[in-house]
Design a protein around this motif. Structure first.
Motif, PDB file in Angstrom:
ATOM      1  N   GLN A 130      -8.103  -1.531   0.267  1.00  0.00           N
ATOM      2  CA  GLN A 130      -7.439  -0.255  -0.004  1.00  0.00           C
ATOM      3  C   GLN A 130      -6.441  -0.388  -1.145  1.00  0.00           C
ATOM      4  N   ARG A 144      -9.176  -5.336   4.953  1.00  0.00           N
ATOM      5  CA  ARG A 144      -9.313  -3.895   4.702  1.00  0.00           C
ATOM      6  C   ARG A 144      -8.115  -3.366   3.904  1.00  0.00           C
ATOM      7  N   GLU A 199      -8.327  -0.292  -4.341  1.00  0.00           N
ATOM      8  CA  GLU A 199      -8.751   1.081  -4.638  1.00  0.00           C
ATOM      9  C   GLU A 199      -7.592   1.922  -5.174  1.00  0.00           C
ATOM     10  N   ARG A 200      -6.407   1.773  -4.546  1.00  0.00           N
ATOM     11  CA  ARG A 200      -5.259   2.560  -4.995  1.00  0.00           C
ATOM     12  C   ARG A 200      -4.812   2.139  -6.382  1.00  0.00           C
ATOM     13  N   LEU A 255       0.828  -1.200   0.000  1.00  0.00           N
ATOM     14  CA  LEU A 255       0.000   0.000   0.000  1.00  0.00           C
ATOM     15  C   LEU A 255       0.869   1.259   0.000  1.00  0.00           C
TER      16      LEU A 255
END
Length: 275
Positions: A242, A238, A245-246, A54
């Protein structure tokens, strides 16, 4: 003021009590730190790779938005630019600083000399003044007179008289009235001060451990696990969401450069999300 053997024994017992209390505090601290380190390792093994992925995506997104922002500025379009992302590093769990060893106890003939007993004083006086130990003549007569005084003082329990006779004869004061044991008393005071200082250090270090975000997280995770939940799995899910999404955001950001309106809208939305 002379210190008695009882006083020294009591002070030593107090020092030992402090040392036992310190040992308990250090064991509690080491146990708490070991739990934190164990949880930290388990947390990073479960989530570390996802968090690094991330962070890498966030860095790529920042680079892509910087390129878009420069392009729009050249076209006369002013848009807010998010600040560079900061990788979150877990704070270290510092160990206790090394303890300074206590100095050795002083030794010597005056280190621990309480006033001798009345019988001891009498024996020392007898060795000094007994006529059988004196040469014949006037000196023997003096010893006979003094021995009479010694016997009378001992029979009456007159300690002060025996002390005066022995001191006048040149006996060492510590052998007559007891040594002050200043060296031992000072050593005990220093050791107590050092142990109390170490106790304050351990207590402060324990408060530091308990103030760490990791400690609060460990408590929350273990409480949830005790209730049958799997919080680390939930956190991992989670993070994966994320990451997805990124990736999508990065995919869009790399392809809107040809349209100033879409690029500006993309930058505004990203700025709002980060803000």
């Amino acid at each position: 003021m002379a210190i008695t053997r009882h006083d020294l024994t009591r002070r030593r017992e107090q020092l030992q009590d402090l040392q036992r209390y310190l040992a308990v505090l250090e064991a509690d601290h080491d146990g708490a730190r070991a739990k934190l380190l164990g949880f930290r390792q388990r947390y990073l093994e479960a989530l570390g790779p996802l968090m690094r992925e991330l962070d890498e995506l966030e860095a790529q997104l920042h680079q892509a938005t910087a390129v878009l922002s420069d392009t729009l500025k050249r076209q006369g379009v002013e848009v807010p630019v998010p600040s560079a992302p900061r990788c979150k590093a877990w704070p270290e769990v510092p160990p206790l600083p090394e303890a300074t060893p206590l100095p050795p106890e002083p030794t010597g003939p005056t280190a621990d000399l309480p006033p001798p007993s009345l019988k001891t004083l009498y024996r020392r006086a007898a060795m000094r003044f007994h006529p059988d130990l004196a040469p014949s003549g006037p000196e023997r007569e003096v010893c006979e007179q003094r021995m009479m005084v010694v016997n009378e003082a001992y029979a009456n329990g007159d300690r002060s008289q025996l002390e005066k006779l022995l001191l006048a004869a040149g006996e060492l004061p510590e052998k007559v009235i007891g040594g002050p044991a200043d060296a031992v008393r000072a050593w005990l005071g220093l050791c107590e001060h050092m142990v109390q200082g170490r106790i304050r250090i351990v207590q402060a270090q324990m408060l530091l451990l308990q103030s760490l975000q990791m400690h609060e997280l460990r408590i929350a995770v273990e409480r949830a696990e005790a209730g049958g939940m799997r919080p680390l799995d939930i956190m991992a899910a989670r993070l994966r969401a994320q990451i997805a999404e990124r990736r999508q955001e990065l995919y869009i950001g790399e392809r809107v450069g040809g349209d100033a309106r879409l690029a500006a809208d993309f930058l505004r939305k990203r700025y709002q999300r980060l803000a």
